[in-house]
Design an enzyme around this catalytic site. Sequence first.
Site, PDB file in Angstrom:
ATOM      1  N   ALA A 152      17.006  42.425  83.819  1.00 16.46           N
ATOM      2  CA  ALA A 152      16.535  43.629  84.506  1.00 16.46           C
ATOM      3  C   ALA A 152      15.131  43.423  85.063  1.00 16.46           C
ATOM      4  O   ALA A 152      14.830  43.836  86.187  1.00 16.46           O
ATOM      5  CB  ALA A 152      16.562  44.820  83.554  1.00 16.46           C
ATOM      6  N   TYR A 153      14.281  42.792  84.282  1.00 12.80           N
ATOM      7  CA  TYR A 153      12.921  42.502  84.750  1.00 12.80           C
ATOM      8  C   TYR A 153      12.960  41.672  86.019  1.00 12.80           C
ATOM      9  O   TYR A 153      12.299  41.994  87.016  1.00 12.80           O
ATOM     10  CB  TYR A 153      12.148  41.769  83.652  1.00 12.80           C
TER      11      TYR A 153
END
Length: 241
Positions: A152-153
């Site tokens: 996600a980062y």
Amino acid sequence: MTELTPAAPVLITGGAKRIGLALAESLLQQNIPVIVSYRHPYPALDSLTEKGACCIQADFSDNAGILAFAEKVKANTSKLRGIIHNASAWVAESPDTAPQDTMAMMLQIHVYTPYLLNLELEACLRGQGTAGADIIHITDFVVEKGSKKHIAYSASKAALDNMTLSFARKLAPEVKVNSIAPALILFNPDDDAEYREHALNKSLMKIEPGEGEIVSLVDYILRSNYVTGKTHCVDGGRRLR
């Protein structure tokens, strides 16, 4: 290249520690006004205030907080010399957190925050002539390769990197928009020797370069009249490993 003038402040999100703090201190040393956002109190805030920085508490965890912060900035100044989007959170996927919550958190800080602030503060950036203002997105080297532990980062930073292209097109020629994509810049105090050696060996240069590398690059971007829509990689040759 142009000389930096102190006519309008530079806004730095997450400017009370590490790279953000180094950028704020460097600009203040050049007599350039600085507005710093912070979420939690940090020891450096008193020093920044004493040096003339305007420190504004902000909560970017929801859109209402982002918009409220933008209003505080506009109440403080009608013009901005630049915005440096440095606020970030490095959160890995974890069995303790629902995947959708991890993604939402990463998108909130790395996508919604810069997106909304750029739009809300657009009028503060415009009207200062050709290349009269700057937006700088701090992204990450991981955008190029992805990450199995920080999915996600990595995705959210990739979205931020892409926004550089769109905002560069939208705001030219008044505002230059660039990204800086660092790899290892500065270790955390609790990083052990094994981790440090492993991290250093990922790059060709095999050093911990320190915040000065980012400070120098930001200085170059702010002084340039021509560079826009560019991702500037600061990775020590890591892409070649």
